[in-house]
Enzyme design. Structure first.
Site, mmCIF file in Angstrom:
data_model
loop_
_atom_site.group_PDB
_atom_site.id
_atom_site.type_symbol
_atom_site.label_atom_id
_atom_site.label_comp_id
_atom_site.label_asym_id
_atom_site.label_seq_id
_atom_site.Cartn_x
_atom_site.Cartn_y
_atom_site.Cartn_z
ATOM 1 N N SER A 199 0.697 -0.928 -0.065
ATOM 2 C CA SER A 199 0.239 0.133 -0.303
ATOM 3 C C SER A 199 0.955 1.000 -0.436
ATOM 4 O O SER A 199 1.759 1.333 -0.703
ATOM 5 C CB SER A 199 -0.894 0.327 1.747
ATOM 6 O OG SER A 199 -2.189 0.643 0.970
ATOM 7 N N ASP A 462 -8.477 -4.972 -6.442
ATOM 8 C CA ASP A 462 -8.181 -3.590 -5.529
ATOM 9 C C ASP A 462 -7.662 -2.217 -5.571
ATOM 10 O O ASP A 462 -8.119 -1.916 -6.826
ATOM 11 C CB ASP A 462 -6.340 -3.792 -5.123
ATOM 12 C CG ASP A 462 -5.636 -2.886 -3.877
ATOM 13 O OD1 ASP A 462 -6.135 -2.554 -3.081
ATOM 14 O OD2 ASP A 462 -4.457 -2.898 -4.211
#
Length: 534
Positions: A199, A462
């Site tokens: 991330s 995602d």
């Protein structure tokens, strides 16, 4: 099961992470409200959550914690230092290996480093060190956890929380750390260091390979958000495209009707707010942004139920199946049954938590600047907020008018960025810019960031994929051993980071990506040569 005091403390930290993970959707001020509400009125949650938290507590007890002294400012002399925490795993360390033995360092990112310790135990760090005989490290990010260099989180005190300082921390650590209990020198560049992050930390991993190529021998950026943007409407659009079809249809129908009734004003506006149990919430944008809160749970879907959350699935169950039934919510005002399902869920999970003496504006209002002025060290929400207000952006907004939406059209950039003005008034030494300096991020490559021995690993579903090199807007790339470029089918957020003790119990796609990561890291290490002495 009786938990020790240290286990209880770790559980508390894990709960904190679940409530305050910065990348659970970036709804700005409204997300801060929800975090506070959940923290102050916790629910027992599903039974599986206790297992997750106890597991993390066990990991915390397994790996020793150490400190490394860092300067407050790497680019100017302040005379101040702080202690940066790290955790060490030597369970697979093989100093007698004839092959290069690496240090695998996992960047803690925007949370306490203790929340990442499970990856030393059964996750990616353990997988790679087992395959290479290497040493594993979790490195806590400055300002997070207990690696806090300041006495408060005012605007001035946060001015050293930026990308350049954090990257310099990691570089200084790699070049100078002396691991307790290990007599040989494992500093970079004499030892191959492989940098891993997921991330925001994934973006940092890619950036470290670009900024410090002599120290970072190789890097893996998992769901690395290397492309910063102001209007991050694509986050919710990925959920719209990949979420369960019936659920998404129900949400789209609901939001369309909610926006239409709000726009009518008067009796219609009052009726729809009352239906959601939020009739006393003054501002429509606050009402609309609160309805987006359940959608962020999509990001918490994981192949391992012990790591992920079932919140999104529970939300979708509550939304029911599409039908044409219309229900009267006030005289002459009817809505699709989907709206009532949505309202019941919001009533139960959010509105009902707002209890006297708090008003609904106290709980869910975002336009009172005084609500965001506390700056003591307990106000950890200020950390990532400061980072996205100054450099990263990622403001959650509705999509362009020609794109279907699952969030209210009232979520605009002007609304989203108010938190930056409210929370961070100009200090004596630092002023938050009117808009984040996203160019400082994107100049390092953005969607096109690339380097030898930099692996890009992303999930197809995602919601952060539009901010990674696997964005639909990025140029296609070849997947090679020197520059791995891998998209995990059906995966959400950094699904390669966690693993199981029995790897054969992992889904086939996860087994495959773990095996591929081992293969390309071992191939990289074959080419490692110590730098020549001057």
């Amino acid at each position: 099961m009786r938990l020790t005091k240290s286990a209880v403390a770790s559980i508390a930290l894990a709960i904190h992470w679940k409530l305050t993970d910065a990348f659970a959707p970036n709804l700005g001020a409204q997300s801060i409200n929800v975090q506070r509400l959940l923290k102050n009125t916790p629910s027992s949650g599903p039974p599986g959550e206790l297992h997750v938290l106890a597991s993390q507590a066990s990991a915390a007890a397994t790996f020793p914690q150490f400190n490394f002294t860092q300067p407050l400012d790497h680019f100017a002399k302040t005379g101040h230092t702080f202690q940066q925490r790290y955790w060490l795993s030597t369970r697979h360390f093989n100093p007698d290996s004839t092959a290069p033995v690496p240090v695998i360092v996992l960047d803690g990112g925007e949370t306490s480093g203790e929340d990442r310790l499970s990856y030393l135990d059964t996750g990616i760090v353990d997988i790679l060190t087992a395959a290479t005989g290497g040493v594993g490290v979790v490195l806590e990010h400055r300002y997070y956890g207990e690696s806090v260099p300041v006495e408060n989180f005012t605007t001035d005190s946060l001015r050293w929380l930026n990308n350049d300082q954090a990257a310099a921390d990691s570089a200084n650590f790699m070049a100078n750390v002396k691991f307790p209990g290990i007599d040989i020198d494992l500093t970079a560049p004499n030892t191959p260091w492989i940098y891993y992050g997921g991330s925001y930390a994934g973006a940092r991993s890619a950036h470290m390979r670009v900024l410090y190529p002599k120290l970072v021998y190789g890097a893996i950026a998992s769901s690395g958000v290397t492309f910063a943007t102001l209007k991050d409407w694509q986050y919710f659009d990925i959920i719209r495209r990949f979420g369960p079809k019936d659920c998404i249809t129900q949400v789209q129908t609901s939001i369309s009707e909610v926006d239409a009734l709000l726009a009518k004003g008067g009796k219609a506006r009052a009726a729809i707010k009352q239906t959601f149990g939020l009739e006393n919430l003054t501002h429509d944008a606050d009402f609309g942004s609160l309805l987006a809160s359940p959608l962020g749970a999509w990001q918490d879907n994981n192949w391992d139920a012990a790591v992920g959350s079932t919140s999104f699935a529970r939300f979708c169950t509550a939304m029911g199946t599409p039908n044409n039934t219309r229900v009267e919510i006030a005289s002459g005002i009817k809505v699709n049954a989907a709206v009532l399902n949505y309202a019941a869920y919001v009533n139960r999970t959010l509105a009902a938590r707002c209890r006297p003496p708090n008003t609904q504006d106290d709980c869910f209002g975002t336009l009172d600047p005084s609500a965001y002025t506390d700056s003591d060290l307990s106000q950890t929400w200020r950390l990532w907020t400061f980072q996205y207000c100054t450099q990263w952006g990622f403001f959650s907004v509705a999509p362009p008018s020609n794109v279907p939406t699952i969030v209210t059209r009232l979520m605009t950039l002007d609304y989203a960025k108010l938190i930056c003005e409210f929370a961070f008034p100009p200090g004596k030494h630092f002023k938050v810019p009117s808009l984040p300096d996203i160019a400082s991020v994107n100049k390092l490559g953005g969607l096109n960031i690339a380097a030898d021995r930099l692996a890009i690993i992303d999930g197809q579903a995602d919601p952060w994929r539009p901010n990674t090199p696997h964005s639909d807007d990025a140029h296609p790339r070849r997947d090679t051993t020197l520059r791995p470029f891998k998209l995990i089918p059906g995966a959400v957020h950094h699904w390669d980071e966690n693993g199981l003790t029995n790897s054969t119990a992992e889904p086939a796609t996860i087994q495959a990506i773990h095996q591929e990561e081992v293969q390309f890291v071992k191939a990289w290490l074959k080419d490692f040569k110590k730098p020549r002495r001057p």
